[in-house]
Motif scaffolding. Sequence first.
Motif, mmCIF file in Angstrom:
data_model
loop_
_atom_site.group_PDB
_atom_site.id
_atom_site.type_symbol
_atom_site.label_atom_id
_atom_site.label_comp_id
_atom_site.label_asym_id
_atom_site.label_seq_id
_atom_site.Cartn_x
_atom_site.Cartn_y
_atom_site.Cartn_z
ATOM 1 N N ASP A 55 14.348 14.355 -8.657
ATOM 2 C CA ASP A 55 15.501 13.450 -8.847
ATOM 3 C C ASP A 55 15.835 12.718 -7.546
ATOM 4 N N LEU A 56 15.767 13.466 -6.453
ATOM 5 C CA LEU A 56 16.080 12.877 -5.144
ATOM 6 C C LEU A 56 15.074 11.776 -4.786
ATOM 7 N N VAL A 57 13.807 12.028 -5.084
ATOM 8 C CA VAL A 57 12.789 11.014 -4.784
ATOM 9 C C VAL A 57 13.031 9.764 -5.641
ATOM 10 N N TRP A 58 13.372 9.953 -6.933
ATOM 11 C CA TRP A 58 13.623 8.775 -7.792
ATOM 12 C C TRP A 58 14.826 7.986 -7.328
ATOM 13 N N ASP A 59 15.882 8.700 -6.949
ATOM 14 C CA ASP A 59 17.069 7.988 -6.445
ATOM 15 C C ASP A 59 16.664 7.096 -5.284
ATOM 16 N N PHE A 60 15.820 7.642 -4.424
ATOM 17 C CA PHE A 60 15.387 6.898 -3.243
ATOM 18 C C PHE A 60 14.500 5.721 -3.647
ATOM 19 N N LEU A 61 13.509 6.006 -4.505
ATOM 20 C CA LEU A 61 12.562 4.946 -4.907
ATOM 21 C C LEU A 61 13.268 3.800 -5.618
ATOM 22 N N ASP A 62 14.311 4.145 -6.398
ATOM 23 C CA ASP A 62 15.048 3.107 -7.122
ATOM 24 C C ASP A 62 15.650 2.070 -6.183
ATOM 25 N N LYS A 63 15.916 2.499 -4.937
ATOM 26 C CA LYS A 63 16.557 1.586 -3.984
ATOM 27 C C LYS A 63 15.543 0.787 -3.168
ATOM 28 N N ASN A 74 4.620 -1.652 7.995
ATOM 29 C CA ASN A 74 5.878 -2.214 7.499
ATOM 30 C C ASN A 74 6.305 -1.522 6.191
ATOM 31 N N ALA A 75 6.266 -0.187 6.244
ATOM 32 C CA ALA A 75 6.520 0.614 5.036
ATOM 33 C C ALA A 75 7.864 1.331 5.122
ATOM 34 N N VAL A 76 8.309 1.843 3.969
ATOM 35 C CA VAL A 76 9.520 2.664 3.916
ATOM 36 C C VAL A 76 9.070 4.122 3.839
ATOM 37 N N GLN A 77 9.688 4.979 4.660
ATOM 38 C CA GLN A 77 9.313 6.392 4.656
ATOM 39 C C GLN A 77 10.249 7.199 3.757
ATOM 40 N N ILE A 78 9.666 8.079 2.952
ATOM 41 C CA ILE A 78 10.485 9.040 2.213
ATOM 42 C C ILE A 78 10.069 10.425 2.674
ATOM 43 N N MET A 134 0.840 -1.190 0.000
ATOM 44 C CA MET A 134 0.000 0.000 0.000
ATOM 45 C C MET A 134 0.889 1.260 0.000
ATOM 46 N N ASN A 135 0.683 2.139 -0.988
ATOM 47 C CA ASN A 135 1.502 3.352 -1.068
ATOM 48 C C ASN A 135 0.670 4.563 -0.662
ATOM 49 N N ILE A 136 1.235 5.349 0.257
ATOM 50 C CA ILE A 136 0.456 6.422 0.878
ATOM 51 C C ILE A 136 1.221 7.738 0.859
ATOM 52 N N ILE A 137 0.480 8.825 0.608
ATOM 53 C CA ILE A 137 1.051 10.171 0.760
ATOM 54 C C ILE A 137 0.456 10.792 2.021
ATOM 55 N N GLU A 145 12.877 -1.976 -2.474
ATOM 56 C CA GLU A 145 12.599 -3.263 -3.130
ATOM 57 C C GLU A 145 11.143 -3.311 -3.597
ATOM 58 N N ASP A 146 10.916 -4.020 -4.724
ATOM 59 C CA ASP A 146 9.576 -4.146 -5.284
ATOM 60 C C ASP A 146 8.619 -4.724 -4.248
ATOM 61 N N GLY A 147 7.409 -4.199 -4.252
ATOM 62 C CA GLY A 147 6.390 -4.763 -3.371
ATOM 63 C C GLY A 147 6.372 -4.161 -1.978
ATOM 64 N N LYS A 148 7.397 -3.394 -1.618
ATOM 65 C CA LYS A 148 7.443 -2.766 -0.286
ATOM 66 C C LYS A 148 6.518 -1.539 -0.295
ATOM 67 N N SER A 149 5.749 -1.352 0.785
ATOM 68 C CA SER A 149 4.874 -0.175 0.868
ATOM 69 C C SER A 149 5.704 1.095 1.051
ATOM 70 N N ILE A 150 5.230 2.183 0.437
ATOM 71 C CA ILE A 150 5.954 3.454 0.510
ATOM 72 C C ILE A 150 5.077 4.504 1.186
ATOM 73 N N LEU A 151 5.690 5.261 2.080
ATOM 74 C CA LEU A 151 4.977 6.326 2.781
ATOM 75 C C LEU A 151 5.686 7.640 2.462
ATOM 76 N N LEU A 152 5.034 8.497 1.703
ATOM 77 C CA LEU A 152 5.654 9.762 1.305
ATOM 78 C C LEU A 152 5.244 10.868 2.275
ATOM 79 N N ASP A 153 6.246 11.570 2.825
ATOM 80 C CA ASP A 153 5.989 12.631 3.809
ATOM 81 C C ASP A 153 6.681 13.899 3.304
ATOM 82 N N GLY A 154 5.873 14.866 2.847
ATOM 83 C CA GLY A 154 6.457 16.126 2.361
ATOM 84 C C GLY A 154 6.653 16.156 0.851
#
Length: 214
Positions: free
Chosen positions: A66-74, A25-29, A1-4, A76-85
């Motif tokens: 560019d900074l967000v893409w660099d981060f997203l590229d790292k 169990n998400a990764v925060q950006i 699940m990807n959330i802003i 892993e597929d299928g991991k939930s992403i939590l975008l803050d800001g």
Amino acid sequence: MNIILLGPPGAGKGTQAQKLIKELNAVQIATGDIFRYNIKNETDLGKQAKSYIDEGKLVPDKLTIDLVWDFLDKVEDGKSILLDGFPRNITQAEALDEGMQKRNSKIDYVVNIKVPDDILIERISGRRVCVETGATYHIKYNPPKVEGIDDETGFPLIQRSDDTEEKVKTRIDLYNNTTAVLIDYYDKEGILITIDGTKTPDEVTKDILKALGK
Ligand code: ADP
Ligand code: ADP
């Protein structure tokens, strides 16, 4: 699940992100945290971003995207992403839509945390952060166990240089003029959830999880 997580400065995005990454169990950006870390370590990115942040303006879109893409590229597929800001304007939102499509993914929910301006200012003037980890405290509402020290890592806490009352007003105006249009943008996509951010941090987390069906 990807959330802003969307909301004005001081709404509690960082505080909620800290709690939600554990629950989901998400990764925060957190773009602001990444900029601050780079400024502290005097990297090229930090040098380019510093003057904008000091003035309470947005860092240019290209640098931020560019900074967000660099981060997203790292991530892993299928991991939930939590975008803050991020995103903070329509250009960034459109870039995000495109980038998620390229990953065969999408944003599932946008959590809009609503808090009135007078409360925002009180929250921000008492905010303390750990630049190493991004952990956020408040001298009255969420004090660390030992004054000036991060509970988990022992790193020092600081007051952000852009958390003065004058700069906060500039940042709230910027939010209302540039970022708040995203509420409509995501409402039209049918993925907007609006949450009352004036309750206690734990209550807000509960309300968010309930709205996400968790
Ligand atoms: P807050 O949590 O108070 O809203 P952030 O930590 O998210 O603040 O951001 C701090 C500063 O970093 C912003 O005022 C802006 O200068 C810069 N910044 C963070 N995210 C972005 C973004 N997506 N686009 C442009 N600038 C950003
Ligand atoms: P944002 O990331 O949206 O700018 P933060 O999560 O950094 O906001 O929160 C701003 C300040 O308000 C911090 O000092 C934080 O400890 C405090 N805070 C966050 N949520 C609440 C809440 N629900 N009630 C009281 N204080 C809060």
